[in-house]
Design an enzyme around this catalytic site. Structure first.
Site, PDB file in Angstrom:
ATOM      1  CE  LYS A  93      -6.149  13.694  41.392  1.00  0.00           C
ATOM      2  NZ  LYS A  93      -5.384  12.446  41.002  1.00  0.00           N
TER       3      LYS A  93
HETATM    4  P1  5BU Z   1       5.103  12.564  41.647  1.00  0.00           P
HETATM    5  O1  5BU Z   1       5.690  11.354  40.582  1.00  0.00           O
HETATM    6  O2  5BU Z   1       5.492  12.618  42.824  1.00  0.00           O
HETATM    7  O3  5BU Z   1       5.065  13.852  41.073  1.00  0.00           O
HETATM    8  O4  5BU Z   1       3.321  11.919  41.552  1.00  0.00           O
HETATM    9  C1  5BU Z   1       2.674  12.551  42.586  1.00  0.00           C
HETATM   10  C2  5BU Z   1       1.249  11.675  42.416  1.00  0.00           C
HETATM   11  O5  5BU Z   1       0.148  12.270  43.447  1.00  0.00           O
HETATM   12  C3  5BU Z   1       0.629  11.223  41.116  1.00  0.00           C
HETATM   13  O6  5BU Z   1       0.109   9.980  41.291  1.00  0.00           O
HETATM   14  C4  5BU Z   1      -0.432  12.183  40.923  1.00  0.00           C
HETATM   15  O7  5BU Z   1      -1.500  11.685  40.211  1.00  0.00           O
HETATM   16  C5  5BU Z   1      -0.882  12.500  42.467  1.00  0.00           C
HETATM   17  N1  5BU Z   1      -1.319  13.883  42.757  1.00  0.00           N
HETATM   18  C6  5BU Z   1      -0.690  14.994  42.489  1.00  0.00           C
HETATM   19  O8  5BU Z   1       0.560  15.066  42.086  1.00  0.00           O
HETATM   20  N2  5BU Z   1      -1.100  16.270  42.900  1.00  0.00           N
HETATM   21  C7  5BU Z   1      -2.491  16.388  43.317  1.00  0.00           C
HETATM   22  O9  5BU Z   1      -2.904  17.576  43.379  1.00  0.00           O
HETATM   23  C8  5BU Z   1      -3.144  15.048  43.291  1.00  0.00           C
HETATM   24  C9  5BU Z   1      -2.579  13.813  43.057  1.00  0.00           C
HETATM   25 BR1  5BU Z   1      -4.763  15.342  44.005  1.00  0.00          BR
END
Ligand code: 5BU
Length: 258
Positions: A93
């Protein structure tokens, strides 16, 4: 939503080699699953990549959360990505002026341009962030995603912001291959949509994350589902990865045929 083109058919609309490779992996492995491998130890990251490698088209990293980062971690990840056939997306990002993001992309301890097939950037900065990253990444056959939307609650990235992000990408279709977004945001088949915030079990966490199911994302036109805790915190992560892969793939197949 009815899908006009298969992943395979969309390859010809893309000029960037990472886009072509990713779409062909999706087809070959019958997978539109990306895992978010949010581990803080290198051994855990590598072991997880090994465990779920056969189920995924892409592995997403946050390389700066490793407490024991070493270039060997990258070497092992890359070997696995070749062996199991997936691309690597560093969810960095970027969000700064061109000069700074160039230094961040190619330097520091992580030297992302040397190993990350894909990186992403915030469009809030303006279009020059894209040219700056492209100057460094394009000749190494890398690609960029723009954040057009986010899965966090209360995000400002919506409506006109999303529209303006799409317009910025149009000027750099050789390097930008798609977007982080929650749904399809254009009718042009060259763009690939990557959606985080995917889980079967919960609709949010305690820190602002919001979730939808694989089916709801794919029905909304997303191409690649990004799943973190839904898989790596499952009792059996390998089985969970297989279940998410199957769910994502069957929703895709249904949207093609219906
Ligand atoms: P989760 O454990 O499935 O909630 O992780 C989601 C991943 O995607 C995590 O590494 C976040 O940094 C990433 N992410 C997110 O959740 N939402 C966004 O809008 C973005 C990245 Br861009």
């Amino acid at each position: 939503m009815i899908r006009e083109y298969s992943y395979e058919q969309r390859i010809e609309f893309c000029s960037n080699p990472v886009a072509k490779k990713l779409l062909s992996i999706c087809k070959e492995k019958q997978s539109n699953l990306c895992v978010a491998a949010d581990f803080t130890s290198s051994n855990a990251l590598i072991a997880f990549a090994e465990l779920v490698g056969s189920e995924i088209c892409m592995l997403k990293t946050h390389i700066d959360i490793l407490h024991d980062f070493h270039p060997n971690t990258i070497k092992k990840l890359q070997e696995l990505s070749h062996k199991e056939n997936f691309v690597i997306f560093e969810d960095r990002k970027f969000a700064d002026i061109g000069n700074t993001v160039q230094l961040q992309y190619q330097g520091g301890p992580f030297k992302m341009v040397e190993w990350a097939d894909l990186i992403n950037a915030h469009s809030v900065v303006g279009p020059d962030i894209i040219s700056a990253l492209k100057n460094i990444g394009l000749s190494s056959n890398r690609a960029l995603l723009l954040l057009a939307e986010m899965s966090s609650s209360g995000t400002l990235a919506k409506e006109e912001y999303t529209e303006a992000t799409l317009k910025m990408a149009e000027q750099h279709e050789d390097f930008v291959i798609g977007f982080i977004c929650l749904k399809k945001i254009s009718n042009n088949p060259k763009w690939i949509y990557f959606t985080p915030g995917i889980q079967f079990a919960n609709d949010k966490d305690d820190l602002g994350q919001t979730y939808q199911t694989p089916d709801s994302a794919i029905k909304a036109g997303s191409d690649i589902i990004i799943v973190g805790r839904g898989i790596y915190q499952a009792e059996n992560p390998k089985q969970a990865a297989s279940e998410y892969r199957k769910a994502g793939w069957s929703s895709y197949a249904f949207s093609l045929s219906s």
